[in-house]
Design an enzyme around this catalytic site. Structure first.
Site, PDB file in Angstrom:
ATOM      1  N   ASP A  82       0.819  -1.206   0.000  1.00 16.21           N
ATOM      2  CA  ASP A  82       0.000   0.000   0.000  1.00 16.21           C
ATOM      3  C   ASP A  82       0.855   1.259   0.000  1.00 16.21           C
ATOM      4  O   ASP A  82       1.437   1.611   1.008  1.00 16.21           O
ATOM      5  CB  ASP A  82      -0.872  -0.055   1.262  1.00 16.21           C
ATOM      6  CG  ASP A  82      -1.866   1.068   1.344  1.00 16.21           C
ATOM      7  OD1 ASP A  82      -1.761   2.021   0.568  1.00 16.21           O
ATOM      8  OD2 ASP A  82      -2.746   0.987   2.208  1.00 16.21           O
ATOM      9  N   HIS A 141      -9.087  -1.479  -8.761  1.00 16.63           N
ATOM     10  CA  HIS A 141      -8.851  -0.272  -7.975  1.00 16.63           C
ATOM     11  C   HIS A 141      -7.655   0.530  -8.484  1.00 16.63           C
ATOM     12  O   HIS A 141      -7.710   1.757  -8.598  1.00 16.63           O
ATOM     13  CB  HIS A 141      -8.625  -0.674  -6.510  1.00 16.63           C
ATOM     14  CG  HIS A 141      -8.458   0.482  -5.594  1.00 16.63           C
ATOM     15  ND1 HIS A 141      -9.509   1.255  -5.165  1.00 16.63           N
ATOM     16  CD2 HIS A 141      -7.350   1.017  -5.021  1.00 16.63           C
ATOM     17  CE1 HIS A 141      -9.071   2.208  -4.365  1.00 16.63           C
ATOM     18  NE2 HIS A 141      -7.757   2.085  -4.265  1.00 16.63           N
TER      19      HIS A 141
END
Length: 429
Positions: A243, A337
């Site tokens: 992330d 995403h």
């Protein structure tokens, strides 16, 4: 969970939606942008993006024995806690001014808070009634950051100084917001690489509020500790995804333009400041963990093992949006995403993501109350967070596995010079 990598001092990590900050587009009115924002929950791009990707780790893995000596500076052009690397422990807390408290009380409070933050960040005890909780520790990379919410300006008679960039965020179809855990007159972000140092700062800030302000809501978060991996790497979130791969970096020529209000920006008191969007994003981990690794990777658009795009290469290899497999299907799904949150899919919109993970226990159904305290920074949320979240709200594959439960938008002024306190130009201007 857009893809973005943080600063280089302790670089934050990118987020699934590869977003890089983009120059502001002139000619589009704020009212028009807000008007078209509803019902598209782009929050995923920033908040959902938050779920997927965040700030980056320190450039060099520090031996655990040295963590306590790391120190961030309180005084500077910008407030601390924005471009600093991810810290192991964080607290975010919002306050409302007490009934009868106004501009004078707010100024005295920010003066107290600034002095306390300066001392604690230097590894010194708080100015009064120190609890000794952090007595044996060094600064431990402690940062304390202050911001003002939309309601603060009416409470203090400063409506004419309220920035238009602080206009309320539009509603998104993916929102399930708890108003009691959203917004607030004042906002404080605390981060440190030691849990006791972070708690000590939180307690000192709360005590300093005295009779001037009361806590509206408070949330706790964490990240991987520096030195926990064999080599520096982008952090993982609670979904197990890397992330922060595409977070903007301070080394990029247009970083300041995208993240900070310019020296001669409006209003003048926000020069060198930034706007923070804060969202509590619940991850529906039981549902997520039922997916195969392949299915999870299709949702994000990146390999779970190393964060590389499904189109191939390494974590930092540019994503090939047109690549297809032997059957002619897109390798990176159309609703992935990372595809949706890319800057080139959102008019160049980008933000600096610097989140914390959270876990607040198990609910009555045995489901973990866990996810991401999404915090993103930008020079203008209407050109950073809002466009991305709107796009995510329209069809991000990740939206099935997350829920936005609280939200806040805060104006974070520039750093305080020696002898000044944060917000002085606003409160005494």
């Amino acid at each position: 969970m857009p893809d973005q990598s943080l600063p280089k001092a302790r670089t934050p990590e990118a987020t699934p939606g590869e977003r890089e900050a983009a120059p502001a587009h002139e000619g589009i009115s704020r009212r028009r942008l807000l008007g078209t924002a509803g019902a598209t929950g782009l929050v995923l791009g920033t908040a959902g993006a938050a779920v997927g990707y965040a700030a980056a780790p320190s450039e060099a893995a520090a031996p655990l024995t040295s963590l306590g000596t790391d120190r961030a500076m309180f005084h500077g052009k910008h407030q601390p806690g924005i471009t600093d690397g991810l810290q192991a422990r964080g607290h975010v807390v919002a306050f409302d001014l007490a009934a009868g408290a106004g501009r004078k009380e707010a100024a005295a409070l920010l003066r107290r808070w600034s002095e306390t933050a300066r001392r604690l960040m230097a590894g010194e005890p708080s100015p009064h009634d120190d609890t000794d909780v952090a007595r044996d520790a060094g600064p431990s990379s402690l940062t304390v950051t202050f911001g003002f919410g939309h309601s603060f300006f009416a409470r203090t008679g400063l409506e004419k100084q309220r920035p238009t960039a602080l206009d309320p965020l539009p509603e998104f179809s993916s929102d399930h917001l708890d108003k009691n855990r959203s917004n607030g007159d004042l906002w404080v972000q605390i981060g440190a690489n030691d849990a006791l140092v972070a708690f000590h700062a939180l307690r000192a800030i709360q005590k300093d509020a005295g009779q001037a302000a009361k806590v509206r809501w408070q949330m706790n978060g964490f990240n991987r500790s520096p030195g926990a991996t064999s080599h520096p790497m982008t952090a993982r979130n609670l979904m197990g995804q890397i992330d922060g791969t595409r977070n903007p970096k301070p080394s990029e020529a247009d970083f300041d333009q995208r993240i900070f209000v310019p020296e001669k920006g409006e209003p003048a008191w926000m020069a060198n400041g930034s706007y923070a969007v804060v969202r509590r994003i619940r991850m529906l981990l039981d549902d997520w963990e039922k997916l195969s690794v392949k299915a999870q990777e299709d949702v994000i658009g990146r390999r779970k093992s190393d964060g590389a795009a499904l189109s191939g290469g390494t974590e930092t290899t540019a994503m090939d949006l047109e690549k297809t497999d032997a059957k002619g299907n897109l390798v990176v799904p159309i609703n992935a995403h990372a595809r949706i949150t890319r800057p080139d899919q959102n008019g160049g919109a980008a933000m600096l993501r610097r989140p914390f993970s959270f876990h607040d226990g198990i609910d009555a159904d045995g489901v973990p109350d866990a996810g991401l305290l999404f915090i993103c920074w930008q020079a203008d949320p209407l050109r950073g967070f809002v466009p991305v979240q709107r796009k995510l709200d329209r069809g991000d594959a990740l939206s099935t596995f997350i829920r936005h439960e609280s939200s806040g938008l805060f104006a974070v002024p520039g750093g305080a010079a020696e002898g000044e306190y944060v917000g002085q130009k606003l409160l005494e201007g």
